[in-house]
Write a protein that holds these residues in place. Structure first.
Motif, mmCIF file in Angstrom:
data_model
loop_
_atom_site.group_PDB
_atom_site.id
_atom_site.type_symbol
_atom_site.label_atom_id
_atom_site.label_comp_id
_atom_site.label_asym_id
_atom_site.label_seq_id
_atom_site.Cartn_x
_atom_site.Cartn_y
_atom_site.Cartn_z
ATOM 1 N N ILE A 1 0.619 -0.988 0.174
ATOM 2 C CA ILE A 1 -0.112 0.403 0.494
ATOM 3 C C ILE A 1 1.159 1.149 -0.034
ATOM 4 O O ILE A 1 2.019 1.709 0.898
ATOM 5 N N GLU A 2 0.586 2.233 -1.296
ATOM 6 C CA GLU A 2 1.695 3.487 -1.391
ATOM 7 C C GLU A 2 0.631 4.450 -0.867
ATOM 8 O O GLU A 2 1.446 5.607 0.193
ATOM 9 N N GLY A 3 -0.115 4.577 -1.392
ATOM 10 C CA GLY A 3 -1.732 6.064 -0.910
ATOM 11 C C GLY A 3 -2.367 5.569 -0.251
ATOM 12 O O GLY A 3 -3.231 4.658 -1.082
ATOM 13 N N ILE A 4 -2.941 6.655 0.268
ATOM 14 C CA ILE A 4 -4.817 6.115 0.724
ATOM 15 C C ILE A 4 -5.191 7.605 0.979
ATOM 16 O O ILE A 4 -4.457 8.459 0.554
ATOM 17 N N GLU A 5 -6.500 7.747 0.408
ATOM 18 C CA GLU A 5 -7.373 8.840 0.513
ATOM 19 C C GLU A 5 -8.833 8.821 0.956
ATOM 20 O O GLU A 5 -8.885 7.614 0.596
ATOM 21 N N TRP A 6 -9.117 9.934 1.790
ATOM 22 C CA TRP A 6 -10.468 9.443 2.538
ATOM 23 C C TRP A 6 -11.596 9.954 1.051
ATOM 24 O O TRP A 6 -11.676 10.638 0.296
ATOM 25 N N MET A 7 -12.435 8.941 0.976
ATOM 26 C CA MET A 7 -13.617 8.894 0.130
ATOM 27 C C MET A 7 -14.863 9.354 1.064
ATOM 28 O O MET A 7 -16.090 8.781 -0.055
ATOM 29 N N GLY A 8 -14.706 9.641 2.014
ATOM 30 C CA GLY A 8 -16.420 9.797 2.508
ATOM 31 C C GLY A 8 -15.968 9.395 3.868
ATOM 32 O O GLY A 8 -15.113 9.582 4.579
ATOM 33 N N THR A 9 -16.648 9.826 4.710
ATOM 34 C CA THR A 9 -16.854 9.814 6.402
ATOM 35 C C THR A 9 -16.203 8.500 6.458
ATOM 36 O O THR A 9 -15.408 8.144 7.619
ATOM 37 N N HIS A 10 -16.536 6.829 6.407
ATOM 38 C CA HIS A 10 -15.988 5.484 6.182
ATOM 39 C C HIS A 10 -15.477 4.831 5.301
ATOM 40 O O HIS A 10 -15.596 3.965 5.505
ATOM 41 N N MET A 11 -15.323 5.649 4.435
ATOM 42 C CA MET A 11 -14.320 4.524 3.278
ATOM 43 C C MET A 11 -12.884 5.594 3.094
ATOM 44 O O MET A 11 -12.847 6.475 3.274
ATOM 45 N N LEU A 12 -11.842 4.386 2.768
ATOM 46 C CA LEU A 12 -10.737 4.563 2.351
ATOM 47 C C LEU A 12 -10.366 3.977 1.074
ATOM 48 O O LEU A 12 -10.135 2.956 0.567
ATOM 49 N N LEU A 13 -9.987 5.235 0.217
ATOM 50 C CA LEU A 13 -9.137 4.282 -0.571
ATOM 51 C C LEU A 13 -7.706 4.496 -1.010
ATOM 52 O O LEU A 13 -6.979 5.673 -0.913
ATOM 53 N N ALA A 14 -7.725 2.809 -1.174
ATOM 54 C CA ALA A 14 -5.621 2.535 -0.711
ATOM 55 C C ALA A 14 -4.989 2.153 -2.590
ATOM 56 O O ALA A 14 -5.760 1.830 -3.512
ATOM 57 N N VAL A 15 -3.892 3.180 -3.150
ATOM 58 C CA VAL A 15 -3.815 1.976 -3.672
ATOM 59 C C VAL A 15 -1.981 1.053 -3.188
ATOM 60 O O VAL A 15 -1.490 1.649 -2.633
ATOM 61 N N SER A 16 -1.572 0.332 -4.649
ATOM 62 C CA SER A 16 -0.491 -0.333 -3.943
ATOM 63 C C SER A 16 0.560 -0.489 -4.827
ATOM 64 O O SER A 16 -0.164 -0.334 -6.318
ATOM 65 N N ASP A 17 1.664 -0.298 -4.721
ATOM 66 C CA ASP A 17 2.564 -0.129 -5.706
ATOM 67 C C ASP A 17 2.753 -1.688 -5.993
ATOM 68 O O ASP A 17 2.649 -3.025 -5.627
ATOM 69 N N ARG A 18 3.908 -2.135 -7.387
ATOM 70 C CA ARG A 18 4.157 -3.134 -7.422
ATOM 71 C C ARG A 18 5.200 -4.118 -6.510
ATOM 72 O O ARG A 18 6.190 -3.311 -5.469
ATOM 73 N N MET A 19 4.800 -5.320 -6.211
ATOM 74 C CA MET A 19 5.269 -5.733 -5.826
ATOM 75 C C MET A 19 7.036 -6.266 -5.724
ATOM 76 O O MET A 19 7.602 -6.243 -6.717
ATOM 77 N N LYS A 20 7.469 -5.756 -4.521
ATOM 78 C CA LYS A 20 9.137 -5.976 -4.649
ATOM 79 C C LYS A 20 9.986 -7.503 -5.759
ATOM 80 O O LYS A 20 9.270 -8.295 -5.279
#
Length: 95
Positions: A54-73
């Motif tokens: 997991i590289e980035g995280i952003e709120w998408m509302g009061t109770h929801m997080l959107l995360a993005v993941s990077d390439r596996m090492k």
């Protein structure tokens, strides 16, 4: 929200250090322990980490997080179980 790849967790809390004019005072920045919470990202059916990059995280509302993941090492630096979730977008509901 702040993520930890090593622990496969997300910390939710408050950043302290905003001045009266609304700008941030770089020398006064602190993470507040008041009302903060640490959540584990979901594990697989064997209770093993699968959200390894997991590289980035952003709120998408009061109770929801959107995360993005990077390439596996590569070259065996991460377990193969991490492959399924790499280079992806993930949505999580926070209780």
């Amino acid at each position: 929200a702040i993520t930890s790849q090593e622990d496969s967790q997300v910390w939710i809390g408050q950043l302290i250090g905003r001045k009266d004019d609304g700008l941030w005072d770089i020398n006064a920045l602190e993470l507040s322990d008041e009302e903060s919470q640490v959540y584990d990202f979901p594990k697989n059916d064997k209770c093993k980490t699968v959200y390894c990059t997991i590289e980035g995280i952003e709120w998408m509302g009061t109770h929801m997080l959107l995360a993005v993941s990077d390439r596996m090492k590569s070259k065996g630096k991460q377990h193969f179980r991490c492959f399924e979730k790499d280079q992806s977008v993930h949505a999580f509901l926070i209780p």
